[in-house]
Design a protein around this motif. Structure first.
Motif, PDB file in Angstrom:
ATOM      1  N   PRO A 152       0.834  -1.216   0.000  1.00  0.00           N
ATOM      2  CA  PRO A 152       0.000   0.000   0.000  1.00  0.00           C
ATOM      3  C   PRO A 152       0.863   1.259   0.000  1.00  0.00           C
ATOM      4  O   PRO A 152       1.886   1.309   0.687  1.00  0.00           O
ATOM      5  CB  PRO A 152      -0.807  -0.116   1.301  1.00  0.00           C
ATOM      6  N   MET A 153       0.462   2.236  -0.785  1.00  0.00           N
ATOM      7  CA  MET A 153       1.233   3.488  -0.806  1.00  0.00           C
ATOM      8  C   MET A 153       0.267   4.664  -0.729  1.00  0.00           C
ATOM      9  O   MET A 153      -0.853   4.588  -1.218  1.00  0.00           O
ATOM     10  CB  MET A 153       2.057   3.591  -2.075  1.00  0.00           C
ATOM     11  N   ILE A 154       0.691   5.715  -0.074  1.00  0.00           N
ATOM     12  CA  ILE A 154      -0.167   6.885   0.058  1.00  0.00           C
ATOM     13  C   ILE A 154       0.612   8.156  -0.273  1.00  0.00           C
ATOM     14  O   ILE A 154       1.832   8.188  -0.181  1.00  0.00           O
ATOM     15  CB  ILE A 154      -0.759   7.006   1.483  1.00  0.00           C
ATOM     16  N   LEU A 155      -0.130   9.168  -0.687  1.00  0.00           N
ATOM     17  CA  LEU A 155       0.459  10.484  -0.923  1.00  0.00           C
ATOM     18  C   LEU A 155       0.045  11.380   0.241  1.00  0.00           C
ATOM     19  O   LEU A 155      -1.137  11.435   0.585  1.00  0.00           O
ATOM     20  CB  LEU A 155      -0.067  11.093  -2.217  1.00  0.00           C
ATOM     21  N   THR A 156       0.996  12.051   0.848  1.00  0.00           N
ATOM     22  CA  THR A 156       0.644  12.963   1.929  1.00  0.00           C
ATOM     23  C   THR A 156       1.343  14.303   1.730  1.00  0.00           C
ATOM     24  O   THR A 156       2.339  14.392   1.016  1.00  0.00           O
ATOM     25  CB  THR A 156       1.075  12.411   3.299  1.00  0.00           C
ATOM     26  N   SER A 157       0.782  15.326   2.378  1.00  0.00           N
ATOM     27  CA  SER A 157       1.354  16.654   2.201  1.00  0.00           C
ATOM     28  C   SER A 157       2.426  16.949   3.248  1.00  0.00           C
ATOM     29  O   SER A 157       3.276  17.777   3.038  1.00  0.00           O
ATOM     30  CB  SER A 157       0.260  17.703   2.315  1.00  0.00           C
ATOM     31  N   HIS A 158       2.371  16.262   4.399  1.00  0.00           N
ATOM     32  CA  HIS A 158       3.313  16.535   5.486  1.00  0.00           C
ATOM     33  C   HIS A 158       3.291  18.024   5.827  1.00  0.00           C
ATOM     34  O   HIS A 158       4.320  18.647   6.079  1.00  0.00           O
ATOM     35  CB  HIS A 158       4.726  16.090   5.072  1.00  0.00           C
ATOM     36  N   ALA A 159       2.113  18.611   5.800  1.00  0.00           N
ATOM     37  CA  ALA A 159       1.984  20.051   5.956  1.00  0.00           C
ATOM     38  C   ALA A 159       2.247  20.495   7.390  1.00  0.00           C
ATOM     39  O   ALA A 159       1.845  19.832   8.338  1.00  0.00           O
ATOM     40  CB  ALA A 159       0.592  20.483   5.539  1.00  0.00           C
ATOM     41  N   GLU A 196      -4.306   7.448 -12.363  1.00  0.00           N
ATOM     42  CA  GLU A 196      -5.193   6.487 -11.686  1.00  0.00           C
ATOM     43  C   GLU A 196      -4.556   6.013 -10.386  1.00  0.00           C
ATOM     44  O   GLU A 196      -5.211   5.912  -9.351  1.00  0.00           O
ATOM     45  CB  GLU A 196      -5.476   5.266 -12.567  1.00  0.00           C
ATOM     46  N   GLU A 197      -3.245   5.722 -10.485  1.00  0.00           N
ATOM     47  CA  GLU A 197      -2.522   5.233  -9.317  1.00  0.00           C
ATOM     48  C   GLU A 197      -2.505   6.289  -8.222  1.00  0.00           C
ATOM     49  O   GLU A 197      -2.737   5.996  -7.049  1.00  0.00           O
ATOM     50  CB  GLU A 197      -1.094   4.904  -9.738  1.00  0.00           C
ATOM     51  N   ALA A 198      -2.248   7.541  -8.634  1.00  0.00           N
ATOM     52  CA  ALA A 198      -2.185   8.637  -7.665  1.00  0.00           C
ATOM     53  C   ALA A 198      -3.548   8.859  -7.018  1.00  0.00           C
ATOM     54  O   ALA A 198      -3.635   9.136  -5.817  1.00  0.00           O
ATOM     55  CB  ALA A 198      -1.711   9.913  -8.347  1.00  0.00           C
ATOM     56  N   THR A 199      -4.610   8.729  -7.801  1.00  0.00           N
ATOM     57  CA  THR A 199      -5.944   8.921  -7.240  1.00  0.00           C
ATOM     58  C   THR A 199      -6.231   7.869  -6.183  1.00  0.00           C
ATOM     59  O   THR A 199      -6.752   8.178  -5.113  1.00  0.00           O
ATOM     60  CB  THR A 199      -7.015   8.847  -8.350  1.00  0.00           C
ATOM     61  N   SER A 200      -5.862   6.623  -6.472  1.00  0.00           N
ATOM     62  CA  SER A 200      -6.139   5.596  -5.462  1.00  0.00           C
ATOM     63  C   SER A 200      -5.228   5.763  -4.255  1.00  0.00           C
ATOM     64  O   SER A 200      -5.612   5.433  -3.133  1.00  0.00           O
ATOM     65  CB  SER A 200      -6.040   4.196  -6.070  1.00  0.00           C
ATOM     66  N   ALA A 201      -4.036   6.333  -4.456  1.00  0.00           N
ATOM     67  CA  ALA A 201      -3.147   6.589  -3.319  1.00  0.00           C
ATOM     68  C   ALA A 201      -3.656   7.742  -2.456  1.00  0.00           C
ATOM     69  O   ALA A 201      -3.168   7.944  -1.352  1.00  0.00           O
ATOM     70  CB  ALA A 201      -1.736   6.897  -3.809  1.00  0.00           C
ATOM     71  N   LEU A 202      -4.618   8.496  -2.969  1.00  0.00           N
ATOM     72  CA  LEU A 202      -5.207   9.582  -2.171  1.00  0.00           C
ATOM     73  C   LEU A 202      -6.591   9.221  -1.622  1.00  0.00           C
ATOM     74  O   LEU A 202      -7.057   9.836  -0.674  1.00  0.00           O
ATOM     75  CB  LEU A 202      -5.342  10.844  -3.026  1.00  0.00           C
ATOM     76  N   CYS A 203      -7.260   8.251  -2.257  1.00  0.00           N
ATOM     77  CA  CYS A 203      -8.638   7.923  -1.837  1.00  0.00           C
ATOM     78  C   CYS A 203      -8.723   6.550  -1.174  1.00  0.00           C
ATOM     79  O   CYS A 203      -8.891   6.445   0.030  1.00  0.00           O
ATOM     80  CB  CYS A 203      -9.582   7.929  -3.022  1.00  0.00           C
ATOM     81  N   ASP A 204      -8.594   5.521  -2.014  1.00  0.00           N
ATOM     82  CA  ASP A 204      -8.817   4.140  -1.575  1.00  0.00           C
ATOM     83  C   ASP A 204      -7.848   3.685  -0.498  1.00  0.00           C
ATOM     84  O   ASP A 204      -8.254   3.195   0.549  1.00  0.00           O
ATOM     85  CB  ASP A 204      -8.619   3.201  -2.772  1.00  0.00           C
ATOM     86  N   ILE A 205      -6.559   3.838  -0.795  1.00  0.00           N
ATOM     87  CA  ILE A 205      -5.552   3.258   0.076  1.00  0.00           C
ATOM     88  C   ILE A 205      -5.530   3.924   1.451  1.00  0.00           C
ATOM     89  O   ILE A 205      -5.514   3.219   2.452  1.00  0.00           O
ATOM     90  CB  ILE A 205      -4.176   3.246  -0.621  1.00  0.00           C
ATOM     91  N   PRO A 206      -5.582   5.273   1.535  1.00  0.00           N
ATOM     92  CA  PRO A 206      -5.639   5.872   2.880  1.00  0.00           C
ATOM     93  C   PRO A 206      -6.838   5.383   3.695  1.00  0.00           C
ATOM     94  O   PRO A 206      -6.723   5.147   4.900  1.00  0.00           O
ATOM     95  CB  PRO A 206      -5.760   7.369   2.602  1.00  0.00           C
ATOM     96  N   ARG A 207      -7.950   5.215   2.995  1.00  0.00           N
ATOM     97  CA  ARG A 207      -9.119   4.717   3.725  1.00  0.00           C
ATOM     98  C   ARG A 207      -8.873   3.289   4.220  1.00  0.00           C
ATOM     99  O   ARG A 207      -9.213   2.944   5.343  1.00  0.00           O
ATOM    100  CB  ARG A 207     -10.354   4.754   2.823  1.00  0.00           C
TER     101      ARG A 207
END
Lengths: 124, 222
Positions: free
Chosen positions: B164-171, B195-206
């Protein structure tokens, strides 16, 4: 045929040869008031840093308008770019984190093929 | 309607920005939820809701320190992240099924490494690998080139082992937050398709919040 019409044919590119463009309406949140010149410099710097001179020339970025809002902590405007470079321009806008030591964040709200389309916003 | 999540945000008292301010900006940007993960410090417990998830990002000097802190925080937060960057810490984090996220494994300045063995461990233990956009936004030239190169390598491994991979802002401030579409555009810089980036922001974090990749024995104890 009147003279004006002939001139317009000579001076303007025919529609099929015109470049295809996209207009990005963006929103800025910032620490202090940012003026147009500062922002434009930062946008170009970011574009050069990410894609170099060649990439920057291909993206054909032009700042159409920029306005500050009354509360000084936000602003917005419209940016023009080549139609196939929208994602690249978006990435370089996202890479901007500060203007002259004032932190800012930019977000693209809407993309349109015409200035009019970018100006109109969906009714909230 | 896609639901976007940002699972690595730092707030007051670690930074000057209070949780409410971050939340209002995140909501305006279209996020369905953010996780507050301050270093070694749990905040926002009273604010925990559908929008805010409490988390902690463990910063450890040594492997034994990391283990101690994991046991200390485990079960008290919905998200347990580890501050990566050091090779030994990275290894200890992916070997531990109690960890949910390994934050910025290649470090905030591109100094750390992840190899195929560690990424496979992460897949087995359900530890999500985090791609930190803040390091792309805040670095320039050589440093950014190095970070992007590392991310490209890790992406290849992550795809191979289905980690699993996720994109985060680390803000750290509201100005560091980026809207989901901007995050996707930034992910394209190191070769992640839309597509991959979208799932790394929606599906996978959930899935990470639901502990989808954890084996049953690990979840039961919580």
């Amino acid at each position: 045929m009147n003279m004006k019409y002939i001139l317009s044919l000579l001076l303007h590119l025919p529609p099929s040869l015109r470049e295809r463009r996209r207009y990005l309406r963006f929103e800025v949140i910032c620490e202090r008031e940012i003026d147009k010149r500062e922002l434009l410099k930062e946008i170009w710097d970011s574009l050069y840093a990410l894609y170099g001179d060649v990439g920057a020339s291909e993206s054909k970025v032009w700042l159409i308008e920029y306005h500050k809002s009354e509360d000084a902590n936000s602003g917005g405007g419209i940016l023009r770019c080549a139609h196939d470079k929208v994602d690249e321009v978006r990435a370089s806008l996202a890479c901007i984190h500060s203007v002259n030591d004032a932190q800012i964040g930019i977000r693209v709200i809407k993309i349109s093929g015409t200035i009019k389309g970018a100006t109109l916003l969906r009714r909230q | 309607m896609l639901k976007y999540f940002d699972l690595n945000v730092h707030a007051y008292p670690e930074t000057d920005t209070p949780v409410e301010e971050l939340l209002s900006v995140a909501k305006r940007y279209g996020y369905a939820g953010i996780a507050i993960t301050n270093h070694d410090n749990i905040v926002g417990e009273d604010l925990a809701s559908n929008y805010i998830f409490t988390g902690v990002e463990i910063k450890a000097n040594s492997v034994s320190d990391l283990k101690r802190k994991i046991n200390l925080h485990w079960g008290k937060v919905s998200l347990l992240a580890v501050h990566g960057g050091n090779d030994k810490i990275n290894r200890a984090a992916v070997e531990n099924p109690k960890v949910d996220i390994l934050a910025h494994p290649c470090g905030e300045k591109g100094e750390g490494e992840l190899n195929h063995v560690l990424v496979r461990y992460a897949a087995e233990n359900g530890v999500a690998i985090d791609f930190n956009m803040n390091s792309i936004i805040h670095s320039r030239r050589g440093e950014r080139a190095r970070t992007l190169g590392k991310m490209r390598e890790i992406l290849k491994l992550v795809r191979k082992y289905n980690t699993p991979m996720i994109l985060t802002s680390h803000a750290h401030t509201t100005y560091d937050l980026r809207a989901p579409r901007e995050m996707i555009a930034l992910a394209a810089l190191f070769g992640m398709p839309k597509e991959e980036a979208t799932s790394a922001l929606c599906d996978i974090p959930r899935g990470v919040l639901e502990k989808r990749w954890k084996k049953e024995r690990d979840v039961e104890i919580i």
